[in-house]
Design a protein around this motif. Sequence first.
Motif, PDB file in Angstrom:
ATOM      1  N   LEU A 174       0.812  -1.221   0.000  1.00 31.24           N
ATOM      2  CA  LEU A 174       0.000   0.000   0.000  1.00 31.24           C
ATOM      3  C   LEU A 174       0.845   1.271   0.000  1.00 31.24           C
ATOM      4  O   LEU A 174       1.992   1.259   0.431  1.00 31.24           O
ATOM      5  N   ASP A 175       0.232   2.371  -0.443  1.00 29.50           N
ATOM      6  CA  ASP A 175       0.909   3.667  -0.374  1.00 29.50           C
ATOM      7  C   ASP A 175       0.703   4.261   1.027  1.00 29.50           C
ATOM      8  O   ASP A 175      -0.048   3.711   1.828  1.00 29.50           O
ATOM      9  N   PRO A 176       1.396   5.371   1.347  1.00 27.13           N
ATOM     10  CA  PRO A 176       1.325   5.880   2.720  1.00 27.13           C
ATOM     11  C   PRO A 176      -0.103   6.110   3.242  1.00 27.13           C
ATOM     12  O   PRO A 176      -0.408   5.753   4.382  1.00 27.13           O
TER      13      PRO A 176
ATOM     14  N   MET B 205       9.186   7.663   1.652  1.00 28.14           N
ATOM     15  CA  MET B 205       9.767   9.004   1.571  1.00 28.14           C
ATOM     16  C   MET B 205      11.193   8.995   2.122  1.00 28.14           C
ATOM     17  O   MET B 205      12.043   9.757   1.681  1.00 28.14           O
ATOM     18  N   GLU B 206      11.457   8.104   3.089  1.00 29.78           N
ATOM     19  CA  GLU B 206      12.797   7.981   3.666  1.00 29.78           C
ATOM     20  C   GLU B 206      13.799   7.567   2.578  1.00 29.78           C
ATOM     21  O   GLU B 206      14.877   8.148   2.461  1.00 29.78           O
ATOM     22  N   ASP B 207      13.430   6.559   1.801  1.00 31.88           N
ATOM     23  CA  ASP B 207      14.335   6.079   0.747  1.00 31.88           C
ATOM     24  C   ASP B 207      14.542   7.146  -0.322  1.00 31.88           C
ATOM     25  O   ASP B 207      15.654   7.375  -0.784  1.00 31.88           O
ATOM     26  N   ILE B 208      13.456   7.782  -0.712  1.00 31.53           N
ATOM     27  CA  ILE B 208      13.537   8.826  -1.731  1.00 31.53           C
ATOM     28  C   ILE B 208      14.463   9.950  -1.252  1.00 31.53           C
ATOM     29  O   ILE B 208      15.348  10.398  -1.972  1.00 31.53           O
ATOM     30  N   ALA B 209      14.257  10.375  -0.007  1.00 34.60           N
ATOM     31  CA  ALA B 209      15.040  11.493   0.529  1.00 34.60           C
ATOM     32  C   ALA B 209      16.529  11.153   0.546  1.00 34.60           C
ATOM     33  O   ALA B 209      17.379  12.011   0.325  1.00 34.60           O
ATOM     34  N   LYS B 210      16.824   9.880   0.815  1.00 35.44           N
ATOM     35  CA  LYS B 210      18.212   9.458   0.960  1.00 35.44           C
ATOM     36  C   LYS B 210      18.939   9.397  -0.390  1.00 35.44           C
ATOM     37  O   LYS B 210      20.124   9.587  -0.466  1.00 35.44           O
ATOM     38  N   GLY B 243      -2.053  12.456   0.069  1.00 33.92           N
ATOM     39  CA  GLY B 243      -1.838  11.057   0.471  1.00 33.92           C
ATOM     40  C   GLY B 243      -0.385  10.647   0.596  1.00 33.92           C
ATOM     41  O   GLY B 243      -0.068   9.476   0.646  1.00 33.92           O
ATOM     42  N   LEU B 244       0.522  11.617   0.670  1.00 32.60           N
ATOM     43  CA  LEU B 244       1.935  11.280   0.850  1.00 32.60           C
ATOM     44  C   LEU B 244       2.410  11.782   2.204  1.00 32.60           C
ATOM     45  O   LEU B 244       1.609  12.234   3.004  1.00 32.60           O
ATOM     46  N   GLY B 245       3.681  11.707   2.452  1.00 29.92           N
ATOM     47  CA  GLY B 245       4.178  12.173   3.745  1.00 29.92           C
ATOM     48  C   GLY B 245       5.568  12.741   3.592  1.00 29.92           C
ATOM     49  O   GLY B 245       6.001  13.034   2.481  1.00 29.92           O
TER      50      GLY B 245
END
Lengths: 279, 286
Positions: A174-176, B205-210, B243-245
């Motif tokens: 799932l997405d966040p 988002m952690e992986d993307i940021a890194k 819907g993201l963080g």
Amino acid sequence: MTNMIKTESVKHEYTSHTGKSIMALNGIDISIEKGEFVAILGHNGSGKSTLAKHFNALLLPNSGTIMVKNIDTKNEEMLWEIRQIAGMVFQNPDNQIVATIVEEDVAFGPENLAVESKEIRKRVDEALKAVDMYEYRKHGPHLLSGGQKQRIAIAGIIAMKPECIILDEPTAMLDPSGRKEVIDTIMKLNQEEGITIVLITHYMDEAVNADRVYVMEDGMLVMDGTPKDVFSQVEKMKSLGLDVPQVTEICHELRKEGIKLPADILTVEEMVVELCRLK
Amino acid sequence: MSIKVENLSYIYMKDTVFEHKALDDVSFEIKDGEFLGLIGHTGSGKSTLIQHLNGLMKPTSGKVFIDEDDINSKTTVKKTIRERVGLVFQYPEHQLFEETVFRDVAYGPKNLGLDDNEIENRVRFALDMVKLDYNEIKDISPFDLSGGQKRRVAIAGVLAMKPKILILDEPTAGLDPRGRDEILGEIKELHETHKITVILVSHSMEDIAKLVDKIIVMNKGKIVFIDKPSVIFRESLMLESIGLGVPQATKLARELKEKGLDIGECLSIEDAKLQILKVLRSKKND
């Protein structure tokens, strides 16, 4: 306190494609109380899913016993009772949906339990409301998002009036926002309906909300305790191939530099409070 | 220039009651050697977009260029595009099919008509890139491997084509933290040592940021943002509304600032550690 699930020296061995024998569970003793929210962590292949499948008799142990509400899972005559008491939700929502209309899918379980139709109607409505999907009852499940589909799968279990729900990585695909929907639903069922939850996950932030966390390695339970007990052991978690929440790791790094912070910070809110105290 | 997308739109089931605009006037450019992150909730159009980048899908309108070549023009040979742009789907291990790891990874190069010697070189290179031992693994059935190993073999199958551009759709979904870190490490190395252009689709988002230099944020088939991670993650409220963080470290920095403790912007654990130390130590010296 009453036991929901209690296991004694459970072992499970199977033979791989190559003919090698693998000890997937190697002496598991666990007791989960009624109403508890338990998270089980461990890297791929540590035995988590195998254990979960023992909790509702999808798998039976080679030795040892598993009692679900004092019923031995080896007792074939009680299989339906066991599956009704302990329901299971899997990783891939698309593999769990059987009907073409949401409410028919949710009715599938109680129909098989031969619940009378008026009662089924009531249970389906209640279950869909409990997962906040009532307004989608006439939709086709294939038009829903991953998070919505997982909530339908959970509603299908709830309609069977279970006392315990076992979820095997329910948010992995799932997405966040889908993850949040599912976790909020699980928490609500635990807190408001008193349903016992066993959550298997790779997302450490989902385990933070549990009453108790178990960590598995090589078919054995190697750590257990409250989330604070378990996650504060950052080095040990890393050596087991696992993570801790990012703030817990930041806290750990700062402590190594001599900053006076408690070891068991798990959330951003706690960290903010502690750092503001230092400033 | 590596990839250029101009006014790309795609409509599913056009002229029916199910008509749905999956991509809505999308334009962007990716330079050679960039590492790009693509984020957006399920259904935002990410997968539809990446399938346009190697010609698996044809635009309803708009154009896609790979190194100046309009990939949908009649004169462009599709095969040469697929050789240049490697696409790793979600759960790529579901596509393994051969009897041995060697044959599975060799499948692509073989179809390019390469000679046996070159095919072997390619397989060795690809398995090496995903940190699998060629001699140990080449004769094993891919179905006897662990989940993480299967995924690596599947990725190796795409790398064996020696793509210039590598697109990965959630390559770490379902892996445990160690497996995730290993795969991401390998992708990073590939990008750094072989200068491959990488597009990474991820919900983490952690992986993307890194990892990435630049992020594209998608919502409802449109690009809502293209910028550096530090700029994108400043918009935490906007990201949450679609819907993201943001990474936990970023959230920590934001909340500390609200409480009057400004540690600057953070994207990672390392950032947060250094910046908190700096602030706390400078206060002590006051």
